[in-house]
Scaffold this active site. Structure first.
Site, PDB file in Angstrom:
ATOM      1  N   HIS A  28      35.144  88.254   3.001  1.00 57.56           N
ATOM      2  CA  HIS A  28      35.785  88.917   4.052  1.00 57.56           C
ATOM      3  C   HIS A  28      36.217  87.941   5.139  1.00 57.56           C
ATOM      4  O   HIS A  28      35.516  87.702   5.910  1.00 57.56           O
ATOM      5  CB  HIS A  28      34.830  90.069   4.402  1.00 57.56           C
ATOM      6  CG  HIS A  28      35.297  90.969   5.572  1.00 57.56           C
ATOM      7  ND1 HIS A  28      34.723  92.015   5.719  1.00 57.56           N
ATOM      8  CD2 HIS A  28      36.308  90.706   6.369  1.00 57.56           C
ATOM      9  CE1 HIS A  28      35.437  92.753   6.534  1.00 57.56           C
ATOM     10  NE2 HIS A  28      36.410  91.902   7.172  1.00 57.56           N
TER      11      HIS A  28
ATOM     12  N   ASN B  10      45.446  92.611   6.692  1.00 58.01           N
ATOM     13  CA  ASN B  10      45.862  93.035   7.900  1.00 58.01           C
ATOM     14  C   ASN B  10      46.575  91.762   8.949  1.00 58.01           C
ATOM     15  O   ASN B  10      46.119  91.832   9.929  1.00 58.01           O
ATOM     16  CB  ASN B  10      44.920  93.668   8.773  1.00 58.01           C
ATOM     17  CG  ASN B  10      43.802  92.681   9.331  1.00 58.01           C
ATOM     18  OD1 ASN B  10      43.499  91.839   8.805  1.00 58.01           O
ATOM     19  ND2 ASN B  10      43.316  93.281  10.549  1.00 58.01           N
TER      20      ASN B  10
ATOM     21  N   HIS C 162      36.063  99.633   5.499  1.00 51.50           N
ATOM     22  CA  HIS C 162      35.914  99.526   7.042  1.00 51.50           C
ATOM     23  C   HIS C 162      35.335 100.916   7.434  1.00 51.50           C
ATOM     24  O   HIS C 162      35.944 101.500   7.922  1.00 51.50           O
ATOM     25  CB  HIS C 162      37.035  99.125   7.753  1.00 51.50           C
ATOM     26  CG  HIS C 162      36.634  98.986   9.364  1.00 51.50           C
ATOM     27  ND1 HIS C 162      36.781  97.949   9.860  1.00 51.50           N
ATOM     28  CD2 HIS C 162      36.770  99.695  10.174  1.00 51.50           C
ATOM     29  CE1 HIS C 162      36.555  97.927  11.201  1.00 51.50           C
ATOM     30  NE2 HIS C 162      36.566  99.295  11.444  1.00 51.50           N
TER      31      HIS C 162
ATOM     32  N   ASP D   6      33.565  87.825   8.208  1.00 49.79           N
ATOM     33  CA  ASP D   6      34.427  88.769   8.872  1.00 49.79           C
ATOM     34  C   ASP D   6      35.041  87.944   9.987  1.00 49.79           C
ATOM     35  O   ASP D   6      35.458  88.241  11.174  1.00 49.79           O
ATOM     36  CB  ASP D   6      33.714  89.918   9.487  1.00 49.79           C
ATOM     37  CG  ASP D   6      34.812  90.838  10.166  1.00 49.79           C
ATOM     38  OD1 ASP D   6      36.045  90.666   9.625  1.00 49.79           O
ATOM     39  OD2 ASP D   6      34.372  91.774  10.582  1.00 49.79           O
TER      40      ASP D   6
ATOM     41  N   HIS E   5      41.269  84.899  17.013  1.00 49.35           N
ATOM     42  CA  HIS E   5      42.279  85.243  18.015  1.00 49.35           C
ATOM     43  C   HIS E   5      42.616  83.920  18.847  1.00 49.35           C
ATOM     44  O   HIS E   5      41.863  83.229  18.794  1.00 49.35           O
ATOM     45  CB  HIS E   5      41.766  86.395  18.895  1.00 49.35           C
ATOM     46  CG  HIS E   5      41.454  87.555  18.129  1.00 49.35           C
ATOM     47  ND1 HIS E   5      42.394  88.441  17.689  1.00 49.35           N
ATOM     48  CD2 HIS E   5      40.265  88.219  17.632  1.00 49.35           C
ATOM     49  CE1 HIS E   5      41.821  89.488  17.071  1.00 49.35           C
ATOM     50  NE2 HIS E   5      40.712  89.409  17.084  1.00 49.35           N
TER      51      HIS E   5
ATOM     52  N   GLY F 101      36.751  90.656  17.568  1.00 50.34           N
ATOM     53  CA  GLY F 101      36.343  89.589  16.695  1.00 50.34           C
ATOM     54  C   GLY F 101      36.213  88.129  17.065  1.00 50.34           C
ATOM     55  O   GLY F 101      36.646  87.707  17.971  1.00 50.34           O
TER      56      GLY F 101
HETATM   57 ZN   LIG Z   1      36.592  95.788   9.521  1.00 49.48          ZN
HETATM   58 ZN   LIG Z   2      37.116  92.394   8.852  1.00 48.57          ZN
END
Ligand SMILES: [Zn+2]
Ligand SMILES: [Zn+2]
Length: 407
Positions: free
Chosen positions: A48, A82, A167, A293, A297, A312
């Site tokens: 992920h 995404n 999610h 994850d 950014h 994030g």
């Molecule tokens: Zn997520």
């Molecule tokens: Zn994620």
């Protein structure tokens, strides 16, 4: 041929892109790596991550992401859909594969979107993406609120033998959240995301997996209640798997007392009892996998005030050290959660195992190395990590991808 000598628990001989032999090996090879004091494990897999190409290459490209993976000991990653241009068709899948080949570092496996444009309205072309090489489907970043759509997604994905990575977030309960809803959020006066919002969706997804016989995989489990949902569903034989992220295994919502954006993510850092339950879930195998994850950014974006900055943090270059520093997760289970488990969940053949005939993806770990993450030295374009002030134990010493020594 490459010979890995003196490693624990055995020597490994590599022939081209394949493992030829494991055990005590007497023969010599063109190249020898003396791995005294190191542990050899199958190449780590992070199932992920978010790379931002195409569309937001200023945050991360597939090449910089793949470099960060290798720097952190990972030989394979699965990249979520995404990016700036959503990976919701075969063209998007082929693009990720091509860029991964070009980068020639860690293997980057594409995850296709479940719904067109991640809008949660209409199913994307799961069949075509599967054919093109998508290893799973996910709208990650966004929950799939429409239960009927989730049901159909599970039914379709089942036809292709692929999981839906969910999610879990009931977004009607989390609007404008900054952190976990609890005693700390009340004290700080910050908007909260209740643990129930995750557990509700996890329970729904498990019910739909039971109904359809499809495979649902729950991303970044952060709440004690969610761990319990997974435990009960597995007992019933539901096809559910789950992952946890390193920050949810190590940090609590009390970190937000510093109002720093490096502690802001989705799902948010939870209360102490949640962290303990997630760690226990990983230790006993209720939570199958550990995944970073990794969510890069730009510095400008993360430097905004807490309420405005995006969720994030990056994780590829710290995950191994963080996980190995958690004593309640045994070494073997930690490695399984980053090798065999994600390979099984994503159906990655020849990966996550160390045996003759398997892919020559290997990670050599120095389990005793004590080190402090230095964000300025990250290969990732993003520097935002909540672990920059910690001393970690354990890191990758060498990484071999497809028989090529990368570090
Ligand atoms: Zn997520
Ligand atoms: Zn994620």
């Amino acid at each position: 041929m490459i010979l890995i000598k003196n490693a624990s628990p055995f020597d490994v001989l590599i022939d081209g892109p394949t493992i030829k032999k494991v055990g005590k090996i007497a023969q010599t090879a063109e190249e020898t790596i003396d791995a005294k004091g190191l542990v050899v494990v199958p190449g780590l897999i992070d199932m992920h991550v978010h790379f931002r190409e195409p569309g937001r290459e200023d945050k991360e490209t597939i090449a910089t992401g793949a470099a960060a993976a290798v720097a952190g000991g990972f030989t394979s990653v699965a990249v979520m859909a995404n990016s700036g241009r959503v990976c919701d068709d075969a063209v998007g899948v082929v693009y990720v594969k091509a860029k991964s080949r070009e980068a020639n570092l860690a293997n980057v496996f594409p995850v296709g979107a479940v719904t067109k444009g991640l809008r949660g309205e209409e199913l994307a072309e799961l069949g075509k993406m599967s054919e093109a090489g998508a290893v799973a489907f996910s709208d990650d970043g966004m929950p799939i609120l429409n239960s009927e759509l989730m049901r159909r997604a599970l039914e379709y994905a089942k036809m292709f033998g692929k999981p839906i990575l969910s999610h879990c977030e009931d977004a009607t309960l989390t609007k404008g959240f900054v952190m976990h809803e609890g005693e700390v959020s009340q004290r700080l006066g910050l908007r909260g995301y209740p643990a129930a919002a995750e557990a509700i969706m996890a329970a729904r997804d498990c019910a739909l997996a039971e109904l359809t016989g499809g495979h649902v995989h729950l991303c970044h489990v952060s709440a004690a209640a969610t761990v319990e949902v997974v435990r009960q569903a597995k007992k019933k034989g539901v096809r559910v798997t789950a992952e946890a992220s390193p920050h949810h295994l190590m940090l609590t919502d009390e970190a937000l007392e510093r109002y720093e954006s490096k502690y802001k993510m989705n799902p948010p850092l939870r209360a102490r009892e949640d962290v303990e339950a997630v760690v226990k879930g990983v230790a006993d195998g209720t939570i199958d996998a550990i995944a970073s994850d990794h969510a890069p950014h730009t510095a400008e974006e993360k430097e905004q005030e807490l309420a405005a900055c995006p969720n994030g943090v990056v994780g590829l270059e710290t995950t191994l050290g963080v996980v190995l520093s958690i004593r309640k997760i045994p070494f073997k289970r930690a490695i399984d959660a980053m090798t065999a488990a994600p390979a099984r969940i994503l159906g990655l053949k020849g990966k996550g195992v160390l045996k003759p005939g398997a892919d020559a993806d290997l990670t050599l770990i120095d389990p005793k190395a004590r080190w402090k993450p230095d964000p300025t030295a990250f290969k990732s374009k993003s520097r935002c990590t909540p672990f920059d002030e910690m001393t970690l134990t354990g890191r990758a010493a060498h990484v071999i991808v497809g028989g090529r020594v990368c570090t």
